[in-house]
Design a protein around this motif. Structure first.
Motif, PDB file in Angstrom:
ATOM      1  N   THR A 148       5.524  -3.285  -8.811  1.00 40.50           N
ATOM      2  CA  THR A 148       4.523  -2.499  -8.335  1.00 40.50           C
ATOM      3  C   THR A 148       4.594  -0.957  -8.680  1.00 40.50           C
ATOM      4  O   THR A 148       5.742  -0.692  -9.263  1.00 40.50           O
ATOM      5  CB  THR A 148       4.377  -2.390  -6.714  1.00 40.50           C
ATOM      6  N   GLY A 149       3.689  -0.021  -8.397  1.00 40.69           N
ATOM      7  CA  GLY A 149       4.033   1.470  -8.864  1.00 40.69           C
ATOM      8  C   GLY A 149       2.800   2.082  -8.369  1.00 40.69           C
ATOM      9  O   GLY A 149       2.019   1.776  -7.289  1.00 40.69           O
ATOM     10  N   LEU A 150       2.670   3.560  -8.861  1.00 36.40           N
ATOM     11  CA  LEU A 150       1.795   4.676  -8.255  1.00 36.40           C
ATOM     12  C   LEU A 150       0.366   3.833  -8.520  1.00 36.40           C
ATOM     13  O   LEU A 150      -0.499   4.115  -7.960  1.00 36.40           O
ATOM     14  CB  LEU A 150       2.046   5.904  -8.936  1.00 36.40           C
ATOM     15  N   TRP A 151       0.172   3.199  -9.781  1.00 30.22           N
ATOM     16  CA  TRP A 151      -1.058   2.633 -10.017  1.00 30.22           C
ATOM     17  C   TRP A 151      -1.492   1.620  -9.164  1.00 30.22           C
ATOM     18  O   TRP A 151      -2.813   1.143  -8.841  1.00 30.22           O
ATOM     19  CB  TRP A 151      -1.033   1.894 -11.442  1.00 30.22           C
ATOM     20  N   GLN A 152      -0.529   0.914  -8.620  1.00 29.64           N
ATOM     21  CA  GLN A 152      -0.734  -0.178  -7.449  1.00 29.64           C
ATOM     22  C   GLN A 152      -1.225   0.473  -6.315  1.00 29.64           C
ATOM     23  O   GLN A 152      -2.275   0.025  -5.677  1.00 29.64           O
ATOM     24  CB  GLN A 152       0.280  -0.964  -6.997  1.00 29.64           C
ATOM     25  N   VAL A 153      -0.693   1.258  -5.802  1.00 29.71           N
ATOM     26  CA  VAL A 153      -0.930   1.985  -4.242  1.00 29.71           C
ATOM     27  C   VAL A 153      -2.024   3.034  -4.546  1.00 29.71           C
ATOM     28  O   VAL A 153      -2.641   3.563  -3.662  1.00 29.71           O
ATOM     29  CB  VAL A 153       0.217   2.596  -3.810  1.00 29.71           C
ATOM     30  N   GLY A 154      -2.247   3.393  -5.658  1.00 29.59           N
ATOM     31  CA  GLY A 154      -3.476   4.648  -6.176  1.00 29.59           C
ATOM     32  C   GLY A 154      -4.739   3.965  -6.284  1.00 29.59           C
ATOM     33  O   GLY A 154      -5.735   4.754  -6.215  1.00 29.59           O
ATOM     34  N   ILE A 171       6.976   3.766  -2.318  1.00 28.60           N
ATOM     35  CA  ILE A 171       5.892   3.184  -3.010  1.00 28.60           C
ATOM     36  C   ILE A 171       6.087   1.671  -2.652  1.00 28.60           C
ATOM     37  O   ILE A 171       4.976   1.016  -2.396  1.00 28.60           O
ATOM     38  CB  ILE A 171       6.102   3.584  -4.469  1.00 28.60           C
ATOM     39  N   LEU A 172       7.084   1.270  -2.375  1.00 30.00           N
ATOM     40  CA  LEU A 172       7.122  -0.259  -1.705  1.00 30.00           C
ATOM     41  C   LEU A 172       6.446  -0.127  -0.509  1.00 30.00           C
ATOM     42  O   LEU A 172       5.947  -1.327  -0.284  1.00 30.00           O
ATOM     43  CB  LEU A 172       8.758  -0.529  -1.621  1.00 30.00           C
ATOM     44  N   ALA A 173       6.764   0.703   0.510  1.00 28.88           N
ATOM     45  CA  ALA A 173       6.073   0.693   1.683  1.00 28.88           C
ATOM     46  C   ALA A 173       4.562   0.772   1.566  1.00 28.88           C
ATOM     47  O   ALA A 173       3.715   0.295   2.358  1.00 28.88           O
ATOM     48  CB  ALA A 173       6.724   1.840   2.585  1.00 28.88           C
ATOM     49  N   ARG A 174       4.156   1.612   0.690  1.00 29.22           N
ATOM     50  CA  ARG A 174       2.650   1.799   0.392  1.00 29.22           C
ATOM     51  C   ARG A 174       2.037   0.559  -0.137  1.00 29.22           C
ATOM     52  O   ARG A 174       1.036   0.400  -0.197  1.00 29.22           O
ATOM     53  CB  ARG A 174       2.388   3.119  -0.363  1.00 29.22           C
ATOM     54  N   THR A 175       2.916  -0.104  -0.892  1.00 26.80           N
ATOM     55  CA  THR A 175       2.303  -1.189  -1.721  1.00 26.80           C
ATOM     56  C   THR A 175       1.748  -2.330  -0.762  1.00 26.80           C
ATOM     57  O   THR A 175       0.865  -3.027  -1.084  1.00 26.80           O
ATOM     58  CB  THR A 175       3.528  -1.945  -2.447  1.00 26.80           C
ATOM     59  N   ALA A 176       2.790  -2.558   0.584  1.00 27.49           N
ATOM     60  CA  ALA A 176       2.312  -3.452   1.384  1.00 27.49           C
ATOM     61  C   ALA A 176       0.634  -3.181   1.983  1.00 27.49           C
ATOM     62  O   ALA A 176      -0.027  -4.051   2.107  1.00 27.49           O
ATOM     63  CB  ALA A 176       3.169  -3.380   2.643  1.00 27.49           C
ATOM     64  N   GLU A 212      -7.545   6.829 -17.717  1.00 25.39           N
ATOM     65  CA  GLU A 212      -6.826   8.152 -17.792  1.00 25.39           C
ATOM     66  C   GLU A 212      -6.162   8.375 -16.465  1.00 25.39           C
ATOM     67  O   GLU A 212      -4.899   8.669 -16.688  1.00 25.39           O
ATOM     68  CB  GLU A 212      -8.004   9.237 -17.599  1.00 25.39           C
ATOM     69  N   GLU A 213      -6.666   8.078 -15.358  1.00 22.00           N
ATOM     70  CA  GLU A 213      -5.927   8.122 -14.112  1.00 22.00           C
ATOM     71  C   GLU A 213      -4.725   7.253 -14.201  1.00 22.00           C
ATOM     72  O   GLU A 213      -3.473   7.563 -13.609  1.00 22.00           O
ATOM     73  CB  GLU A 213      -6.540   8.136 -12.893  1.00 22.00           C
ATOM     74  N   THR A 214      -4.791   5.947 -14.716  1.00 22.87           N
ATOM     75  CA  THR A 214      -3.648   5.047 -14.673  1.00 22.87           C
ATOM     76  C   THR A 214      -2.672   5.598 -15.640  1.00 22.87           C
ATOM     77  O   THR A 214      -1.303   5.337 -15.209  1.00 22.87           O
ATOM     78  CB  THR A 214      -4.183   3.561 -15.247  1.00 22.87           C
ATOM     79  N   VAL A 215      -2.913   6.040 -16.830  1.00 22.44           N
ATOM     80  CA  VAL A 215      -1.937   6.876 -17.693  1.00 22.44           C
ATOM     81  C   VAL A 215      -1.222   7.944 -16.822  1.00 22.44           C
ATOM     82  O   VAL A 215      -0.150   7.937 -17.045  1.00 22.44           O
ATOM     83  CB  VAL A 215      -2.651   7.221 -19.003  1.00 22.44           C
ATOM     84  N   ARG A 216      -1.958   8.661 -16.401  1.00 27.34           N
ATOM     85  CA  ARG A 216      -1.294   9.822 -15.834  1.00 27.34           C
ATOM     86  C   ARG A 216      -0.537   9.643 -14.441  1.00 27.34           C
ATOM     87  O   ARG A 216       0.797  10.111 -14.552  1.00 27.34           O
ATOM     88  CB  ARG A 216      -2.769  10.560 -14.980  1.00 27.34           C
ATOM     89  N   LEU A 217      -0.750   8.594 -13.830  1.00 24.30           N
ATOM     90  CA  LEU A 217       0.242   8.290 -12.568  1.00 24.30           C
ATOM     91  C   LEU A 217       1.501   7.588 -13.220  1.00 24.30           C
ATOM     92  O   LEU A 217       2.563   7.859 -12.722  1.00 24.30           O
ATOM     93  CB  LEU A 217      -0.572   7.125 -11.673  1.00 24.30           C
TER      94      LEU A 217
END
Length: 501
Positions: free
Chosen positions: A451-457, A486-491, A465-470
């Motif tokens: 998971t990552g910022l792209w997952q929670v964003g 990020i793990l907490a936000r992924t849920a 463009e936003e995926t690359v930036r994150l």
């Protein structure tokens, strides 16, 4: 400094524009929401801390049983009240109630965590030195229960705050001072994202003629540099954001600070630093000037070792806990469509090294053979990604697995093998990497993540463009505490099912 510039700060003739001033003044003079919000979270923190300390005291009473004496009970009550008071004091001294952290970034959570563990570290050492066995129960019970409660309460209050900010309520009104293009950029960044907590409602420009009724992206221009401090005081500004230019010198900023000080208006200086996290920035005074140091990203060292330990431990624990889910999904995939349970695909990891990434198969067996034909029908993925919202290759079970990201669970084995991390950039395909620009290749400086910022964003709803930036932002600014957030936000993102297809 020229005589003209010096005279600009004599508060004798504030250059206010009549049109738009009333609305701006009303925006600035709204209810001081942060005082009410601070009271709410302080009361909640007090209740959580009191409950945690009371629970620890109750457990201690059970440990003592009939051996408890009136003197021991009084000592336990005194310890409980004292520890609860010290905990609240530690939160206050640790700036856990700083309004600048409300609802934005992980800093608020980090300060709560930091203040709590530092207090209990002192309690642990003190208990050892004075031989106080009762403190052990408070450390084992009160700390984890209280810390979990404090973080959960902040999370719930943050969600409440974000709902109000979406309605343009509970934001800090900003008077922007700078060139028109700088003000436009600030307005676009802050007003376009209500979650930032700031809203530009007025502008003062240092140069050029100010026309009656002039606006920048709908925000009124109130004047020039003729006494901007007076302008801020007149409209009741919460804070003033200054963008540097040739006309706004160090002396101008200094004089502005003097004007704002008596009326209690905060002064902020904007820096043209895109996607640089706060921990990488250090301000150092030197020879009468302030130097803004930006630390270079680190891609090796103790922090990465700690991340490796967290990854392996977390993946092992999740694999054990989710083993029933893994078994049920494997059976569902096997009995509902012909083909193997797992789908193996070559992905590119840290340093450009390829590895076989595992997924539960969510498509028909020959899905790869249909990519070229489907690409001609349209691509919802944007950039170098290929995705379709209603991809005909996805099986019935596969669609459900993708909605809740259950098809990604076998990547826990990739994490255990050291090929991936629990949190990181999206693992790219070799064909995508071959088309990367230099900026995109910085994603390969860290391991890809489950998971990552792209997952929670926003998951698949994000633009390329936003995926690359994150992903680049994460690679350059990640922290262990940020990974936990990020793990907490992924849920929440996974259970919501939004953006997955």
């Amino acid at each position: 400094m020229t005589t003209t510039t010096q005279r600009a700060f004599v508060p004798t003739r504030p250059a206010l524009r009549v049109q738009g001033l009333t609305a701006t003044r009303d925006a600035f003079r709204g209810v001081r929401w942060h005082l009410d919000y601070r009271h709410r979270i302080a009361v909640t923190d007090t209740l959580v801390v009191s409950a945690a300390i009371t629970l620890a005291s109750f457990v201690r009473a059970l440990e003592l049983g009939p051996a408890a004496t009136p003197g021991g009970i009084a000592a336990r009550v005194t310890m409980s009240v004292g520890l609860a008071s010290l905990w609240m004091l530690a939160l206050a001294l640790g700036k856990a109630y700083d309004p600048r952290t409300y609802g934005s970034g992980p800093l608020e959570y980090h300060r709560v965590f930091d203040a709590s563990w530092k207090l209990f570290s002192i309690v642990t050492v003190t208990a050892f030195l004075v031989s106080a066995p009762a403190a052990r129960t408070y450390i084992i019970v009160a700390l984890p229960v209280g810390l979990a409660g404090l973080l959960a309460a902040r999370f719930l209050w943050r969600r409440w705050l974000h709902r109000h900010r979406t309605e343009r309520d509970m934001t800090t009104a900003v008077l922007a001072i700078g060139l028109r293009d700088q003000a436009e950029r600030l307005i676009r960044e802050l007003n376009g994202r209500p979650s930032s907590g700031y809203r530009v409602v007025g502008v003062c420009v240092p140069t050029g003629t100010v026309l009656a009724g002039e606006k920048i992206l709908g925000v009124p221009v109130l004047g020039d540099l003729s006494a901007p401090g007076t302008v801020a005081a007149s409209v009741g500004a919460d804070c003033v954001a200054v963008s540097g230019s040739d006309a706004i010198t160090a002396d101008v900023v200094r004089r502005l600070g003097w004007e704002l000080e008596p009326v209690g208006v905060d002064l902020m200086l904007t820096a043209e630093l895109a996607d640089v996290a706060g921990p990488r920035i250090t301000v150092t005074p030197a020879a009468g000037v302030s130097l803004l140091h930006v630390d270079a990203p680190q891609f090796a060292g103790p922090k990465f070792w700690a991340k490796a330990v967290m990854d392996w431990t977390g993946a092992a624990l999740l694999t054990v806990l989710l083993s029933p889910v893994l078994a049920v999904v494997a059976v569902a995939v096997k009995v509902t469509s012909p083909g193997p349970v797992f789908f193996r695909q070559s992905r590119v990891g840290r340093g450009g090294r390829a590895f076989p990434m595992l997924k539960f198969r969510s498509m028909v067996v020959d899905a790869e053979a249909h990519v070229a034909a489907l690409a001609q029908q349209g691509n919802d993925g944007a950039g170098v990604l290929f995705k379709q919202r209603n991809d005909p290759r996805v099986t019935g079970v596969g669609r459900m697995l993708r909605r809740y990201s259950l098809d990604e669970l076998p990547q826990l084995f990739n994490v255990l093998a050291g090929q991936m991390s629990l949190v990181g950039p999206r693992p790219p395909l070799p064909a995508e990497v071959s088309r990367y620009e230099a900026r995109m290749r910085r994603r390969l400086l860290v391991k890809p993540g489950l998971t990552g910022l792209w997952q929670v964003g926003g998951r698949s709803d994000l633009s390329w463009e936003e995926t690359v930036r994150l992903d680049v932002y994460y690679a350059e600014n990640w922290t262990p505490f940020g990974d936990l957030m990020i793990l907490a936000r992924t849920a929440k993102a996974v259970f919501g099912g939004a953006g997955a297809y």
